[in-house]
Scaffold this active site. Sequence first.
Site, PDB file in Angstrom:
ATOM      1  N   HIS A 199      58.560  31.869  -6.860  1.00  0.00           N
ATOM      2  CA  HIS A 199      59.424  32.096  -6.156  1.00  0.00           C
ATOM      3  C   HIS A 199      59.437  30.997  -4.920  1.00  0.00           C
ATOM      4  O   HIS A 199      58.847  30.500  -4.538  1.00  0.00           O
ATOM      5  CB  HIS A 199      58.434  33.678  -5.812  1.00  0.00           C
ATOM      6  N   ASP A 233      50.025  30.969  -8.602  1.00  0.00           N
ATOM      7  CA  ASP A 233      50.374  32.169  -8.163  1.00  0.00           C
ATOM      8  C   ASP A 233      50.673  32.934  -9.638  1.00  0.00           C
ATOM      9  O   ASP A 233      51.335  33.338 -10.635  1.00  0.00           O
ATOM     10  CB  ASP A 233      51.945  31.516  -7.830  1.00  0.00           C
ATOM     11  N   GLN A 253      52.438  38.440 -10.472  1.00  0.00           N
ATOM     12  CA  GLN A 253      52.748  38.970 -11.210  1.00  0.00           C
ATOM     13  C   GLN A 253      52.105  39.503 -12.300  1.00  0.00           C
ATOM     14  O   GLN A 253      52.816  39.784 -12.712  1.00  0.00           O
ATOM     15  CB  GLN A 253      54.163  38.355 -11.428  1.00  0.00           C
ATOM     16  N   LYS A 261      51.134  44.471  -5.518  1.00  0.00           N
ATOM     17  CA  LYS A 261      51.339  44.167  -6.166  1.00  0.00           C
ATOM     18  C   LYS A 261      50.352  44.759  -7.325  1.00  0.00           C
ATOM     19  O   LYS A 261      50.036  44.309  -8.492  1.00  0.00           O
ATOM     20  CB  LYS A 261      51.389  43.073  -6.587  1.00  0.00           C
ATOM     21  N   CYS A 294      64.231  36.246  -4.360  1.00  0.00           N
ATOM     22  CA  CYS A 294      63.000  35.518  -4.027  1.00  0.00           C
ATOM     23  C   CYS A 294      62.895  34.294  -4.630  1.00  0.00           C
ATOM     24  O   CYS A 294      62.192  33.521  -4.845  1.00  0.00           O
ATOM     25  CB  CYS A 294      62.035  36.239  -2.890  1.00  0.00           C
TER      26      CYS A 294
HETATM   27  N1  C6P Z   1      58.018  39.368  -5.374  1.00  0.00           N
HETATM   28  C1  C6P Z   1      59.111  40.656  -5.965  1.00  0.00           C
HETATM   29  O1  C6P Z   1      60.316  41.650  -6.115  1.00  0.00           O
HETATM   30  P1  C6P Z   1      54.067  38.915  -1.328  1.00  0.00           P
HETATM   31  O2  C6P Z   1      55.334  38.775  -0.544  1.00  0.00           O
HETATM   32  O3  C6P Z   1      53.493  37.492  -0.639  1.00  0.00           O
HETATM   33  O4  C6P Z   1      53.064  39.382  -1.831  1.00  0.00           O
HETATM   34  O5  C6P Z   1      54.119  38.159  -2.623  1.00  0.00           O
HETATM   35  C2  C6P Z   1      54.756  36.877  -2.712  1.00  0.00           C
HETATM   36  C3  C6P Z   1      55.272  36.533  -3.913  1.00  0.00           C
HETATM   37  C4  C6P Z   1      54.742  35.223  -4.450  1.00  0.00           C
HETATM   38  N2  C6P Z   1      55.043  35.186  -6.369  1.00  0.00           N
HETATM   39  C5  C6P Z   1      55.578  35.691  -6.991  1.00  0.00           C
HETATM   40  C6  C6P Z   1      56.133  34.718  -8.560  1.00  0.00           C
HETATM   41  C7  C6P Z   1      55.874  37.284  -6.447  1.00  0.00           C
HETATM   42  O6  C6P Z   1      57.083  37.483  -7.585  1.00  0.00           O
HETATM   43  C8  C6P Z   1      56.289  37.301  -5.430  1.00  0.00           C
HETATM   44  C9  C6P Z   1      56.869  38.042  -4.914  1.00  0.00           C
HETATM   45  C10 C6P Z   1      58.336  40.132  -5.319  1.00  0.00           C
HETATM   46  O7  C6P Z   1      59.652  40.345  -6.822  1.00  0.00           O
HETATM   47  C11 C6P Z   1      58.701  40.514  -3.310  1.00  0.00           C
HETATM   48  S1  C6P Z   1      59.362  39.251  -2.943  1.00  0.00           S
END
Ligand code: C6P
Length: 408
Positions: A122, A198, A201, A224, A362
């Site tokens: 991401h 990370d 997910q 999440k 993203c």
């Molecule tokens: N992906 C998606 O729709 P944040 O925004 O900081 O809570 O998470 C960022 C992030 C980091 N790593 C991974 C693997 C992610 O999937 C995400 C967030 C969402 O896929 C929003 S872009």
Amino acid sequence: MRDLREYRRDFPILQATVHDKPLIYLDNAATSQKPLPVLETLDTYYRTYNANVHRGLHALSERATAAYEAARRKVAAFINAPQPQGVIFTRNTTESINLVAQAWGRKFLTAGDVVLLTEMEHHSNIVPWQLLSQQIGFQIRYLVVREDGTLDLSNLDRMLDGVKLMGLTHISNVVGTINPIAQIVDAAHRAGAVVLIDGAQATLHIPVDVQALKCDFYAFSGHKTCGPTGIGVLWGRVDLLEAMDPFLGGGEMIESVTLEKTTYAPPPNKFEAGTPAIAEAIALGAAIDYLTGIGMERIAEYDEMLSSYALERLGSVPGVRVLGSAPQRSSAFAFTVEGIHPHDLSSLLDTHGVAVRAGHHCAQPLGRRLGVPASARASTAFYNIPEEIDALVDALHEVKKVFGYVRP
Ligand code: C6P
């Protein structure tokens, strides 16, 4: 034991209608929905003991502090962290990764070093490193993603040569691949690298055990994980956190301040400058209680069942191509429909009450790598049911009619 289906009732939003149709929420990879105990925890906090933490000596502040620190212990238990001191509350995964980049990377990386990422990341796990690399001048290398959405690990040892930090996602938010973290961490440690995972997910879908994964840092987002927005977690090995400089400066993170210099509090406080997201942290604790009450193993089993069903049903729709086919995969399914732009697809699915995401998710480098710069994405959680997958598939057939799609 409650039937998993019954937990649906704990999510008031799942009763909502959209465009006069029952909501079919399949955008869980973007954010999860919140069960009643989380909503009630937020409400109770603000109604009955809203106060700042670690400051006041009055009853409300003591109660808020106790609940905030209890939430930290819940997070530690949830990811099997050896000590709660390693759990830092941040705003989200993005901030957690930036914290590692700025507080670990700025201190320990120099020009000539290498950071290893993957093409599956991401943007949150690419951009912070690019920003830092522009300041310091280290090299960024990327592990290649294969056509099936898995990482090419055939040359892992060579790719790790000279690497000081490796950052990779536990589960892809696009192709759903569950990466073999423990195996990769072993190789990275042999090469002398520190590993950041990370977990954005992962925490809604599978049990996470940072000791079994053997990683050094693990980042995830509360929103999440059935918790509120505005709260995230960085878990780090305490010895690494102790050696790092602070990320942000201000109140809460100090031991003593003179006009000339400051000494810092030990972790986790060293990394929690300013008033934290108190209600959100406590409500994340409630989300964790809720998930562990169901059982993450049970959730993972259900997830696997629902994912297989979704894959089978999506695969049966002519013109639909699901991206990635990793043997170990979670429940995010990016897909394309021949002749229909993903944005049109998503807007039209919405008119049927079906919420999916569309675009690059993203993860632009991954889209480019797979030759699919934009796609639609359905992503499930344990409160979704097979009938909702059926509703998605029915809606897809309807959308195709609008576009006059006829199988060649
Ligand atoms: N992906 C998606 O729709 P944040 O925004 O900081 O809570 O998470 C960022 C992030 C980091 N790593 C991974 C693997 C992610 O999937 C995400 C967030 C969402 O896929 C929003 S872009």
